[in-house]
Design a protein around this motif. Sequence first.
Motif, mmCIF file in Angstrom:
data_model
loop_
_atom_site.group_PDB
_atom_site.id
_atom_site.type_symbol
_atom_site.label_atom_id
_atom_site.label_comp_id
_atom_site.label_asym_id
_atom_site.label_seq_id
_atom_site.Cartn_x
_atom_site.Cartn_y
_atom_site.Cartn_z
ATOM 1 N N CYS A 1 0.959 -1.254 -0.109
ATOM 2 C CA CYS A 1 0.049 -0.205 0.397
ATOM 3 C C CYS A 1 0.896 0.780 0.043
ATOM 4 O O CYS A 1 2.047 1.077 0.497
ATOM 5 N N CYS B 1 -2.424 2.870 5.494
ATOM 6 C CA CYS B 1 -3.576 3.056 4.509
ATOM 7 C C CYS B 1 -4.864 1.834 5.530
ATOM 8 O O CYS B 1 -5.014 1.214 6.220
ATOM 9 N N HIS C 1 -7.323 0.684 3.869
ATOM 10 C CA HIS C 1 -7.402 -0.368 2.996
ATOM 11 C C HIS C 1 -9.004 0.265 2.294
ATOM 12 O O HIS C 1 -9.948 -0.831 2.856
ATOM 13 N N CYS D 1 -3.760 2.006 -2.419
ATOM 14 C CA CYS D 1 -4.666 1.138 -1.617
ATOM 15 C C CYS D 1 -4.026 -1.032 -2.733
ATOM 16 O O CYS D 1 -4.945 -1.277 -3.636
ATOM 17 N N ALA D 2 -3.466 -1.525 -2.241
ATOM 18 C CA ALA D 2 -2.860 -2.555 -2.997
ATOM 19 C C ALA D 2 -3.975 -4.097 -2.967
ATOM 20 O O ALA D 2 -4.608 -3.789 -2.800
HETATM 21 ZN ZN LIG Z 1 -4.242 -0.577 2.044
#
Ligand SMILES: [Zn+2]
Length: 351
Positions: free
Chosen positions: A281, A286, A288, A294-295
């Motif tokens: 991220c 983060c 999320h 955001c991964a």
């Molecule tokens: Zn994230």
Amino acid sequence: MINLETYGWNNRLDQQKHKSIHKALFHGRIAIVHRTRYEVVSEGGVFQCELTGSLLFGKSTSELPCVGDWVIFQAFDDHNGIIVEMLSRERTLYRKKSGTVADRQAIASYVDKAFIVQSLDGNFNVRKVERFRVQICEAGIQPILVLNKADLSVDRKPVDEAIEHLVHQMPVYFTSIHQPQTIREIRASISRGETAIFVGSSGVGKSSLVNALCERTVLATSDISLSSGKGRHTSTRREMVLMDNSGILIDTPGVREFGLAIDDPDSLTKIMEFSDIAESCRFKDCEHVNEPGCAILEAVNNHTLDRKVYESYIKLRKEAWHFSASEHEKRKREKSFSKILEEVKQRKADL
Ligand SMILES: [Zn+2]
Ligand SMILES: Nc1nc2c(ncn2[C@@H]2O[C@H](COP(=O)(O)OP(=O)(O)OP(=O)(O)O)[C@@H](O)[C@H]2O)c(=O)[nH]1
Ligand SMILES: [Mg+2]
């Protein structure tokens, strides 16, 4: 004489007891808790014990002995005694006490393995499995999923699909009390001196499994001819039983709701195995939810992460956050209340 090593007594506990001022007294493990009476298994047999006043009034409800705890007690005779000390708790399964905001309830301690039991006759719910698993992992206990009533002809495909992400996170057993081989597999997974707890909704077959594992009827189970199996609570207490030459089994009553009692909401990211993705991220903090870069959200969008698992994670994290924040508040309030009490005492002393 009972050999307490079969009940999980070990060197570490022995050393702990030797440091105690009560080291000359008996020790034992709580098998059943009645309101104020505790059944304690000790070398000399089962004792019916109560708590000393200082234990009873000096501890919060969740700190009072629960099934699985090791205690030191003073015997009055061959069958009765009083608990004077609790050895420090390890691997305790808690839940949020229903109807409260942040009260925890201790279910059992010194637990090595927790079998999350669901049945294939319509009870299966993967979100509930995740919920149990999170609380179990938080306690440092090994989770295992048991899908019971495998003798019933049910389409397994939707179940297999729903647990796809879970099979990498914990062992999964399909069992039936009518198929001895499946019971043998579970028995083989529990070693001597190990403690295994059975949790799950009412009617899934927890007590039946414990009976099948012990090869005798130690616990009452519901009669299927009398009920639909739904909403009928057969077991009413937590109970510890010894499996011959093997481990210790703890049966629990079915729970309708299993609320999370987690201190650190961030631990969820790790437990649900999201940490690896979260490392990519853009922002360290983060959440999320809707941050750029955001991964986790990216993984959901490109279907490498199941949206339902992600949603479950967000929901559980919110719940854990709510619990820990309220608990923190409560502690602060309790602290300031005891400060006021101290001040009042001080003022009285000054007068
Ligand atoms: Zn994230
Ligand atoms: N067909 C089938 N029925 C089962 C199996 N295991 C348990 N049952 C039945 O399911 C019903 C409920 O079993 P219990 O063992 O009382 O369930 P429980 O999870 O202990 O329920 P609570 O004590 O209420 O929490 C009983 O009628 C059992 O005979 C199984 O493997 N196959
Ligand atoms: Mg039961």
